[in-house]
Design a protein around this motif. Sequence first.
Motif, PDB file in Angstrom:
ATOM      1  N   ARG A  39     -52.005 -14.813 -60.388  1.00 47.58           N
ATOM      2  CA  ARG A  39     -52.072 -16.421 -60.395  1.00 47.58           C
ATOM      3  C   ARG A  39     -52.536 -16.342 -61.745  1.00 47.58           C
ATOM      4  NH1 ARG A  39     -54.063 -19.451 -55.973  1.00 47.58           N
ATOM      5  NH2 ARG A  39     -53.222 -18.143 -53.540  1.00 47.58           N
ATOM      6  N   ARG A 103     -44.101  -8.047 -63.670  1.00 45.50           N
ATOM      7  CA  ARG A 103     -44.288  -6.396 -62.912  1.00 45.50           C
ATOM      8  C   ARG A 103     -44.383  -5.442 -62.920  1.00 45.50           C
ATOM      9  NH1 ARG A 103     -44.278  -9.153 -57.686  1.00 45.50           N
ATOM     10  NH2 ARG A 103     -45.213  -7.449 -56.720  1.00 45.50           N
ATOM     11  N   ASP A 125     -47.831  -5.021 -53.057  1.00 44.17           N
ATOM     12  CA  ASP A 125     -46.891  -4.248 -53.513  1.00 44.17           C
ATOM     13  C   ASP A 125     -47.547  -2.826 -53.487  1.00 44.17           C
ATOM     14  OD1 ASP A 125     -47.943  -4.985 -55.522  1.00 44.17           O
ATOM     15  OD2 ASP A 125     -46.094  -4.424 -56.785  1.00 44.17           O
ATOM     16  N   ARG A 174     -44.455 -19.306 -49.732  1.00 49.89           N
ATOM     17  CA  ARG A 174     -44.580 -17.880 -50.738  1.00 49.89           C
ATOM     18  C   ARG A 174     -44.142 -17.248 -50.211  1.00 49.89           C
ATOM     19  NH1 ARG A 174     -50.059 -17.307 -52.301  1.00 49.89           N
ATOM     20  NH2 ARG A 174     -51.417 -18.705 -51.376  1.00 49.89           N
ATOM     21  N   ASP A 178     -41.991 -13.759 -51.150  1.00 42.59           N
ATOM     22  CA  ASP A 178     -42.534 -12.621 -51.350  1.00 42.59           C
ATOM     23  C   ASP A 178     -42.082 -11.941 -50.654  1.00 42.59           C
ATOM     24  OD1 ASP A 178     -44.231 -13.974 -53.216  1.00 42.59           O
ATOM     25  OD2 ASP A 178     -46.079 -14.225 -51.380  1.00 42.59           O
TER      26      ASP A 178
HETATM   27  O1  C5P Z   1     -53.201 -12.875 -53.238  1.00 43.64           O
HETATM   28  P1  C5P Z   1     -52.186 -14.045 -53.439  1.00 43.64           P
HETATM   29  O2  C5P Z   1     -51.973 -15.051 -52.645  1.00 43.64           O
HETATM   30  O3  C5P Z   1     -53.824 -14.964 -54.560  1.00 43.64           O
HETATM   31  O4  C5P Z   1     -51.285 -14.222 -54.738  1.00 43.64           O
HETATM   32  C1  C5P Z   1     -50.568 -15.258 -55.543  1.00 43.64           C
HETATM   33  C2  C5P Z   1     -49.499 -14.491 -55.290  1.00 43.64           C
HETATM   34  O5  C5P Z   1     -49.069 -13.722 -56.187  1.00 43.64           O
HETATM   35  C3  C5P Z   1     -48.371 -14.394 -54.315  1.00 43.64           C
HETATM   36  O6  C5P Z   1     -47.762 -15.505 -53.319  1.00 43.64           O
HETATM   37  C4  C5P Z   1     -47.785 -13.318 -54.715  1.00 43.64           C
HETATM   38  O7  C5P Z   1     -46.305 -13.943 -55.043  1.00 43.64           O
HETATM   39  C5  C5P Z   1     -48.149 -12.769 -56.102  1.00 43.64           C
HETATM   40  N1  C5P Z   1     -48.853 -11.208 -55.792  1.00 43.64           N
HETATM   41  C6  C5P Z   1     -47.465 -10.395 -55.560  1.00 43.64           C
HETATM   42  N2  C5P Z   1     -47.747  -9.072 -56.162  1.00 43.64           N
HETATM   43  C7  C5P Z   1     -48.870  -8.299 -55.730  1.00 43.64           C
HETATM   44  C8  C5P Z   1     -50.496 -10.280 -55.447  1.00 43.64           C
HETATM   45  C9  C5P Z   1     -49.850 -10.916 -55.840  1.00 43.64           C
HETATM   46  O8  C5P Z   1     -46.687 -10.863 -56.050  1.00 43.64           O
HETATM   47  N3  C5P Z   1     -49.480  -7.074 -55.960  1.00 43.64           N
END
Ligand code: C5P
Length: 217
Positions: A39, A103, A125, A174, A178
């Motif tokens: 974020r 990433r 992940d 999302r 995701d």
């Molecule tokens: O956990 P949260 O809802 O705040 O995460 C926001 C976004 O960050 C997720 O919808 C996802 O797209 C991404 N995210 C991710 N990998 C992670 C944590 C979050 O892709 N390890």
Amino acid sequence: MSYHAIAIDGPAGAGKSTIAKLLAKKLNYTYIDTGAMYRATTYKALNLGVDLIDPESFSFLNITDFVFKNGELYMDGTNMTKLNRSKEVADNVSLVASHIPVRNKLVSLQQEIAENNHVVMDGRDIGTVVLTHAQLKVFLTASVKVRAKRRYEELKNAGRIITLEDIEKDIERRDKYDSTRSYNPLRKAQDAIEIDTSDKDIREVVDLLYKKYIKIV
Ligand code: C5P
């Protein structure tokens, strides 16, 4: 000294952050909210006018200065808790998080933190990519309705005016993004325990995980 790790993954609103925070407190481990890092990266990119669609434009973005204090993320010295919750960030974070340069950078920062601290880390992940060696891996789920309601309460308490319907849409969008992205999608690790938190009290889940964990280490 080798450090221990608990990996908690799952879709938005499954209870990851509340459970991870409480578990970290109980164990005196560091809680790392990796969603906050994606974020904050999105926030920075939006502010600097980075082309969000082009993965390569992120190669030049300086995303290294992340510090967690008491479970809250500071980026470039600024507390990101409130800024990270804006609608603009929520609308774009999954796109930004699908880019390989983003990433790779964030995963290596997360791994570096876990090399120097006992951690409870939550995200999408963590069990499959970031901390494949974690002593305990957990995959949390819950129905979309329950997850939307939880997020709604969380945002309402934080002073945001938003409808339950909008949150439900955001969560579904999302989740799809995701779990279908090609690079490091949201997936349950083979060796993770899966818990549906829809009808469970959060403290009950924390106690269960705590008991499981102390039997392992
Ligand atoms: O956990 P949260 O809802 O705040 O995460 C926001 C976004 O960050 C997720 O919808 C996802 O797209 C991404 N995210 C991710 N990998 C992670 C944590 C979050 O892709 N390890």
